[in-house]
Design a protein around this motif. Structure first.
Motif, PDB file in Angstrom:
ATOM      1  N   LEU A   1       9.339   9.139   2.556  1.00  0.00           N
ATOM      2  CA  LEU A   1       8.018   8.378   2.392  1.00  0.00           C
ATOM      3  C   LEU A   1       7.956   6.992   3.138  1.00  0.00           C
ATOM      4  O   LEU A   1       8.828   6.119   3.350  1.00  0.00           O
ATOM      5  N   HIS A   2       6.722   6.761   3.426  1.00  0.00           N
ATOM      6  CA  HIS A   2       6.013   5.612   4.275  1.00  0.00           C
ATOM      7  C   HIS A   2       5.260   4.578   3.136  1.00  0.00           C
ATOM      8  O   HIS A   2       4.620   5.207   2.500  1.00  0.00           O
ATOM      9  N   SER A   3       5.860   3.284   3.289  1.00  0.00           N
ATOM     10  CA  SER A   3       4.706   2.451   2.615  1.00  0.00           C
ATOM     11  C   SER A   3       4.253   1.357   3.451  1.00  0.00           C
ATOM     12  O   SER A   3       5.062   1.213   4.670  1.00  0.00           O
ATOM     13  N   LEU A   4       3.386   0.613   3.356  1.00  0.00           N
ATOM     14  CA  LEU A   4       2.891  -0.319   4.090  1.00  0.00           C
ATOM     15  C   LEU A   4       2.527  -1.660   3.386  1.00  0.00           C
ATOM     16  O   LEU A   4       2.106  -1.702   2.390  1.00  0.00           O
TER      17      LEU A   4
ATOM     18  N   ALA B   1       0.672  -1.170  -0.111  1.00  0.00           N
ATOM     19  CA  ALA B   1      -0.001  -0.123  -0.117  1.00  0.00           C
ATOM     20  C   ALA B   1       0.967   1.288  -0.046  1.00  0.00           C
ATOM     21  O   ALA B   1       1.610   1.225   1.078  1.00  0.00           O
ATOM     22  N   LEU B   2       0.863   1.996  -0.984  1.00  0.00           N
ATOM     23  CA  LEU B   2       1.534   3.275  -1.266  1.00  0.00           C
ATOM     24  C   LEU B   2       0.748   4.416  -0.752  1.00  0.00           C
ATOM     25  O   LEU B   2      -0.427   4.680  -1.117  1.00  0.00           O
ATOM     26  N   SER B   3       1.475   5.316   0.260  1.00  0.00           N
ATOM     27  CA  SER B   3       0.898   6.351   0.843  1.00  0.00           C
ATOM     28  C   SER B   3       1.085   7.682  -0.182  1.00  0.00           C
ATOM     29  O   SER B   3       1.904   7.830  -0.825  1.00  0.00           O
ATOM     30  N   ASP B   4      -0.104   8.357   0.082  1.00  0.00           N
ATOM     31  CA  ASP B   4      -0.268   9.541  -0.884  1.00  0.00           C
ATOM     32  C   ASP B   4       0.599  10.710  -0.711  1.00  0.00           C
ATOM     33  O   ASP B   4       1.170  10.725   0.279  1.00  0.00           O
ATOM     34  N   ILE B   5       0.854  11.476  -1.751  1.00  0.00           N
ATOM     35  CA  ILE B   5       1.809  12.461  -1.681  1.00  0.00           C
ATOM     36  C   ILE B   5       1.234  13.628  -2.315  1.00  0.00           C
ATOM     37  O   ILE B   5       0.594  13.312  -3.680  1.00  0.00           O
ATOM     38  N   LYS B   6       1.294  14.624  -1.677  1.00  0.00           N
ATOM     39  CA  LYS B   6       0.557  15.797  -2.371  1.00  0.00           C
ATOM     40  C   LYS B   6       1.642  16.898  -2.651  1.00  0.00           C
ATOM     41  O   LYS B   6       2.266  17.435  -1.603  1.00  0.00           O
ATOM     42  N   VAL B   7       1.950  17.146  -4.019  1.00  0.00           N
ATOM     43  CA  VAL B   7       2.959  18.235  -4.284  1.00  0.00           C
ATOM     44  C   VAL B   7       2.329  19.184  -5.313  1.00  0.00           C
ATOM     45  O   VAL B   7       1.320  18.919  -6.046  1.00  0.00           O
ATOM     46  N   ARG B   8       2.796  20.502  -5.082  1.00  0.00           N
ATOM     47  CA  ARG B   8       2.323  21.452  -6.011  1.00  0.00           C
ATOM     48  C   ARG B   8       0.843  21.701  -5.953  1.00  0.00           C
ATOM     49  O   ARG B   8       0.164  21.828  -6.889  1.00  0.00           O
TER      50      ARG B   8
ATOM     51  N   GLN C   1      -1.557   7.677   9.692  1.00  0.00           N
ATOM     52  CA  GLN C   1      -2.781   7.983   9.054  1.00  0.00           C
ATOM     53  C   GLN C   1      -3.199   6.843   7.731  1.00  0.00           C
ATOM     54  O   GLN C   1      -4.484   6.748   7.483  1.00  0.00           O
ATOM     55  N   LEU C   2      -1.992   6.302   7.176  1.00  0.00           N
ATOM     56  CA  LEU C   2      -2.310   5.218   6.291  1.00  0.00           C
ATOM     57  C   LEU C   2      -3.330   4.118   6.888  1.00  0.00           C
ATOM     58  O   LEU C   2      -4.254   3.672   6.246  1.00  0.00           O
ATOM     59  N   ILE C   3      -2.692   3.791   8.036  1.00  0.00           N
ATOM     60  CA  ILE C   3      -3.605   2.433   8.744  1.00  0.00           C
ATOM     61  C   ILE C   3      -4.598   2.940   9.266  1.00  0.00           C
ATOM     62  O   ILE C   3      -5.584   2.352   9.204  1.00  0.00           O
ATOM     63  N   SER C   4      -4.914   4.308   9.659  1.00  0.00           N
ATOM     64  CA  SER C   4      -6.151   4.674  10.394  1.00  0.00           C
ATOM     65  C   SER C   4      -7.253   4.597   9.160  1.00  0.00           C
ATOM     66  O   SER C   4      -8.363   4.453   9.290  1.00  0.00           O
TER      67      SER C   4
END
Lengths: 331, 331
Positions: B291-294, B166-173, B197-200
């Motif tokens: 970055l975090h992934s799970l 599970a890849l966690s979101d990234i918000k840039v620009r 937040q990813l697990i929540s």
């Protein structure tokens, strides 16, 4: 110090990363996991030694476990590098060595240096890594041993619309039954499964289980050959179309049959060998030298994936028509 | 000449391969796909320029398509390099540029130089790449937009026993609604979803759909943080255990509540901001910078996978007990 476990990437000695290269240069001993090393360019060990300006020790897969102590010896006081073609952890093969380093006393720090593997190179097919299910390995069948548990795994992927990477078997350091019974330690030439045999086994397993999720004319696939090398070759089409690429023309088939019939002195075994050699030559002409892998396309095919994969379609392929009719990929 | 599409690997400028480095040096213009570039070390562009001894041009993801012509300009007569963090084709994002190069007249040869990506680095969890199903991306939820179609994909994997990355979101620009309505072009600070937040979000989606395949105390997971970097951090446990790592102790929670209550001048919005900052600080303390992934562990867990993953278990984790009782992983 550190046990470096370093991926060498896909094709040749220049696929190591700058970081991996520095780690090798800082190491007192350098092991090359040799099971995979023969997959690359000829004289690979020597090419590495020339690049590194250091000797490289071959470590055979079956002995890495036995030799773990000698590999780890001295790693407490000097860096040791363990090189693996592709990515070092794409299979669990080397986790034993790593666990042992961590658990030794004093514990040896381990640093993994990742690299591309065939599981990364699937992106070159145009299909998104996100849409792949589990990977399967298809082993060589023999007369009396035809394992096919991998078929159900392809089915699990296809039933939920996912693509499958099918890896073809490799046989190295294989002994003949005859040599073994005589106690002679001698290895056969390495064998690599090529695309036509891979597809033949898949279709044969699908027929014998009467599955509904795989069909020679309605399932799309992409052959990935020698990925990352100068001779990289990518070909897409239906399973049957890819198979036909390595089939003899009617004329060729007739000529070969006539040749075999005329050779009255040849034994059936000799003829079989000759036919196998012809099939191999045709497979290599169509798809190049090994290694070959195959992607079986799932129904979740996206129009962007389709367009890219279609750019590799074999001559006269129905790729786009099948994508539209059987995959409902219409945009 | 050639359009090189080059993967930069996982963490910093030294993760490029020797082959990629040579290709960069042979190129007249060098573009860096900048969406991902900020994920790496600070001053990444400058570090690349120092290493390459050449200027690097930033190409924003949303403009690569628009600027394809200028990127490809001159590629018929000189090499051009297009750099992407990780592997360049792990998503289909850049296939458009590549297709355009191939279809331009005269056609521009394209050479892909693969590298490690997070999909390769999953091997560091100890789980075998073979046993992973499809990868999912989990986007940031907002007050009124909580997409969760990724949950069913995790379910598809888990139902057939497969692991999920599970890849966690990234918000840039990203632009604020306020700025956009006023026509001001100004970007917000980049945001990265962290493990808690990813697990929540995963547990919240699982609750609201009443799924039976995910449970806070009976589903194992492995947090993969800053993979391939010097600050790489891997932590395994149940979903709840990983979540608890970033929860305040009772004492901390009481102290913070008292602090907020005492600050009578603070608005509710200010308090929310303060609470979010505390949560982020705790998440980073537990799991490090993004970055975090799970990885969500599937039931087909093999004893070798278990042993390796368990070596990263968080303090007092029930990892082995859950593997035995809920995963039937007993050997």
């Amino acid at each position: 110090m550190v046990l470096f476990v370093i991926g060498l990437g896909l094709a040749d000695e220049h696929d190591i990363t700058l970081k991996g290269f520095e780690a090798v240069k800082s190491s007192e001993r350098i092991y090359l996991e040799s099971y995979t090393s023969i997959l690359m360019v000829p004289g690979f060990k020597e090419r590495l030694e020339k690049l590194y300006q250091k000797p490289v020790i071959l470590a055979h897969r079956e002995t890495v476990e036995l030799e773990a102590d000698s590999i780890l010896q001295g790693a407490a006081t000097a860096n040791v590098a363990f090189l693996v073609v592709g990515d070092p952890l794409s299979a669990t093969t080397h986790t034993d060595l790593i666990l042992r380093a961590k658990q030794s006393s004093p514990s040896i720090p381990v640093k993994i240096i990742h690299n591309a593997s065939i599981m990364t190179a699937i992106g070159s097919s145009g299909l998104a890594g996100y849409n792949f299910g589990q990977t399967v390995s298809v082993p060589f069948w023999s007369e009396d041993w035809k394992p096919d548990s991998w078929l159900e795994r392809i089915g699990e992927n296809l039933r939920i619309g996912l693509h499958t990477l099918a890896l073809s078997d490799i046989k190295v350091r294989e002994q003949s039954a005859q040599d073994m019974s005589r106690g002679i330690l001698r290895y056969q030439d390495p064998r690599y499964m090529l695309i036509p045999q891979l597809i033949s086994q898949i279709l044969s397993a699908a027929r014998s289980h009467s599955v509904d999720y795989l069909h020679p004319d309605h399932t799309l696939a992409i052959a990935l050959c020698r990925m990352g090398s100068e001779e990289e070759r990518i070909v897409s089409g239906t399973l049957q179309e890819l198979l036909d690429m390595a089939n003899p023309s009617e004329q060729e088939a007739r000529a070969e049959e006539a040749e075999d019939d005329a050779d009255e002195l040849a034994s059936e075994a000799e003829l079989d060998k000759r036919r196998a050699a012809r099939a191999e030559a045709r497979a290599k002409k169509a798809f190049g030298e090994p290694l070959h892998s195959l992607v079986i396309v799932g129904k979740r095919l996206h129009p962007l994936e389709r367009d890219y994969a279609a750019s590799y379609a074999c001559p006269a392929s129905k790729f786009l028509a099948v994508a539209q009719d059987d995959y409902a990929c219409k945009e």
